[in-house]
Design a protein around this motif. Structure first.
Motif, short mmCIF file in Angstrom:
data_model
loop_
_atom_site.label_atom_id
_atom_site.label_comp_id
_atom_site.label_asym_id
_atom_site.label_seq_id
_atom_site.Cartn_x
_atom_site.Cartn_y
_atom_site.Cartn_z
N TYR A 75 0.64 -1.02 0.12
CA TYR A 75 -0.26 -0.16 -0.03
C TYR A 75 0.81 1.24 0.03
N GLY A 76 1.99 1.08 0.82
CA GLY A 76 2.86 2.37 0.77
C GLY A 76 3.50 2.60 -0.55
N GLU A 77 3.60 1.47 -1.41
CA GLU A 77 4.37 1.81 -2.49
C GLU A 77 3.29 2.34 -3.64
N ALA A 78 1.88 2.09 -3.28
CA ALA A 78 0.98 2.73 -4.20
C ALA A 78 0.78 4.12 -3.92
N TRP A 79 0.76 4.40 -2.60
CA TRP A 79 0.48 5.83 -2.10
C TRP A 79 1.59 6.85 -1.94
N LEU A 80 2.71 6.42 -1.79
CA LEU A 80 3.91 7.08 -1.42
C LEU A 80 5.02 7.06 -2.37
N ARG A 81 5.34 6.15 -3.19
CA ARG A 81 6.47 5.93 -4.08
C ARG A 81 6.44 7.18 -5.00
N PRO A 82 7.53 7.84 -5.06
CA PRO A 82 7.81 8.77 -5.94
C PRO A 82 7.46 8.34 -7.38
N GLY A 83 6.50 9.14 -8.33
CA GLY A 83 6.42 8.62 -9.54
C GLY A 83 5.24 7.79 -9.67
N SER A 84 4.42 7.14 -8.56
CA SER A 84 3.30 6.41 -8.71
C SER A 84 2.47 7.18 -8.96
N GLY A 85 1.25 6.74 -9.86
CA GLY A 85 0.02 7.32 -10.11
C GLY A 85 -0.79 7.88 -9.12
N LEU A 86 -0.76 7.34 -7.90
CA LEU A 86 -1.43 7.81 -6.64
C LEU A 86 -0.67 8.47 -5.60
N GLU A 87 0.87 8.88 -6.30
CA GLU A 87 1.66 9.55 -5.12
C GLU A 87 0.80 10.67 -4.51
N SER A 88 1.17 10.63 -3.14
CA SER A 88 0.68 11.67 -2.15
C SER A 88 1.80 11.94 -1.34
N ASP A 89 1.62 12.94 -0.46
CA ASP A 89 2.58 13.37 0.43
C ASP A 89 2.70 12.41 1.57
N ALA A 90 1.55 11.82 1.95
CA ALA A 90 1.28 11.18 3.38
C ALA A 90 0.14 10.39 3.07
N MET A 91 -0.19 9.28 3.84
CA MET A 91 -1.35 8.41 3.81
C MET A 91 -1.79 8.28 5.35
N THR A 92 -3.04 7.65 5.66
CA THR A 92 -3.43 7.36 6.89
C THR A 92 -3.35 5.77 6.79
N VAL A 93 -2.92 5.20 7.80
CA VAL A 93 -2.80 3.79 7.99
C VAL A 93 -3.40 3.32 9.38
N SER A 94 -3.36 2.22 9.42
CA SER A 94 -4.28 1.42 10.69
C SER A 94 -3.00 0.42 11.19
N ALA A 95 -2.88 0.72 12.56
CA ALA A 95 -1.91 -0.31 13.24
C ALA A 95 -2.70 -1.29 14.11
N TYR A 96 -3.77 -1.53 13.81
CA TYR A 96 -4.49 -2.41 14.63
C TYR A 96 -4.11 -3.89 14.35
N GLN A 97 -3.25 -4.15 13.38
CA GLN A 97 -2.52 -5.47 13.22
C GLN A 97 -1.32 -5.26 14.13
N GLY A 98 -0.91 -4.40 14.99
CA GLY A 98 0.26 -4.59 15.61
C GLY A 98 0.93 -3.10 15.07
N LEU A 99 1.79 -2.56 15.80
CA LEU A 99 2.48 -1.43 15.47
C LEU A 99 3.78 -2.06 14.46
N GLY A 100 4.29 -3.26 14.86
CA GLY A 100 5.05 -3.82 14.04
C GLY A 100 4.60 -3.86 12.53
N SER A 101 3.49 -3.98 12.33
CA SER A 101 2.84 -4.38 11.13
C SER A 101 3.08 -3.21 10.15
N ILE A 102 3.28 -2.08 10.60
CA ILE A 102 3.49 -0.80 9.72
C ILE A 102 5.01 -0.33 9.81
N GLU A 103 5.88 -1.46 10.30
CA GLU A 103 7.18 -0.75 10.46
C GLU A 103 7.65 -0.48 9.08
#
Ligand SMILES: O=c1ccn([C@@H]2O[C@H](COP(=O)(O)O)[C@@H](O)[C@H]2O)c(=O)[nH]1
Length: 292
Positions: A110-138
């Protein structure tokens, strides 16, 4: 290759220049109707482009709510790509409100989709959920830091039904005894503080979502503790349409106030296509007047 400018630095610059207001881009069916637009991919594109046009030079940040584009499938995504690109080209910081979460490898995709420079959906930041554990978003936190992007991790959200889960107390964790919301806040602040260049940064690049409608103390978040260093960015929905009053900002957020981004959608968008620019200026002034 020169290192990208950290999201926290860019966010700090936007807040200094334009103040705390973040303009939500939420093309609800009722708003499209009010704006004289069809509830189609073309309609949500036009809506988004008009909001971007009104926000450019009047606010520093926009937050497209991706769900309203996703309703229109692939064509909705094409529309969204155009809105994101126009917003970034206009110098606005774009927070994609996508609320993604999963096991680590999938969140990173998901990070590659929304944050990768040059991606069609490139944004400056995105909202994420860590309810599968903080380690899941590391891995996506690492990606954000490496590419000059940001994240906002859901902690205590503005909807009332969230409290039962977000106030639950952790077990089997180094943060045992903390609430889910509190552990996410302290975990994110600790991540920012552990960056190599943390001492040179006014703001961290990873922030949290803390709704303005929430009793933060009851959610296990201590708003009288020493402020985080670097400042913890706080995406704050709940003002405006959901009822929180910006004059209460300091009472709500206490020592977290320096990082608060006031995110409003319907309260601004309801001004219609002819009134939106003026509504943004008026609201930015009101928030500035309530400056803490
Ligand atoms: O806790 C949260 C997290 C996100 N949101 C989103 O913010 C906007 C709020 O819209 P308003 O019209 O200003 O109420 C919307 O996109 C939500 O999905 C939130 O409200 N609360």
């Amino acid at each position: 290759m020169t290192a990208p400018v950290a999201f926290g630095d860019r966010l700090h610059g936007a807040l200094e220049r334009y103040g705390r207001l973040c303009v939500g881009i939420d093309p609800h069916a009722s708003l499209l109707d009010q704006w004289g637009l069809d509830d189609t991919a073309a309609g949500v594109r036009e809506f988004g482009l008009r909001v971007v046009g009104a926000a450019a030079g009047r606010a520093g940040i926009v937050k497209p709510q991706v769900a309203f584009y996703e309703r229109h499938g692939a064509a909705g995504y094409v529309a969204l790509e155009r809105v994101l690109a126009e917003a970034r080209d206009a110098g606005l910081l774009v927070i994609a409100d996508v609320k993604r979460g999963d096991i680590g490898t999938s969140v990173d995709a998901y990070g590659e989709a929304w944050l990768r420079p040059g991606s069609g959906l490139e944004s400056d930041a995105m909202t994420v959920s860590a309810y599968q554990g903080l380690g899941s978003i590391e891995s996506v936190m690492r990606r954000a830091d490496a590419t000059g992007k940001g994240l906002f991790v859901l902690s205590a959200t503005s909807n009332p039904e969230a409290a039962a889960i977000q106030r639950a107390v952790l077990q089997q964790s180094s943060r045992e005894g903390s609430t889910v919301a509190g552990a996410i806040c302290s975990g994110v602040a600790a991540w920012n503080a552990a960056r190599e260049d943390a001492a040179d940064r006014p703001f961290g690049s990873i922030g949290v979502v803390l709704g303005a409608t929430v009793d933060l103390a009851a959610s296990g978040i201590d708003v009288s503790a020493d402020p985080a260093e670097p400042v913890l960015p706080v995406l704050a929905p709940g003002f405006g349409h959901q009822g929180a009053d910006v004059r209460d900002l300091e009472a709500i957020y206490g020592t977290l106030s320096a990082g608060v981004i006031v995110s409003e959608s319907r309260s601004l968008l309801g001004a219609g296509p002819d009134g939106i620019a003026e509504a943004i200026v008026r609201r930015a002034d009101e928030i500035g007047a309530a400056r803490v």
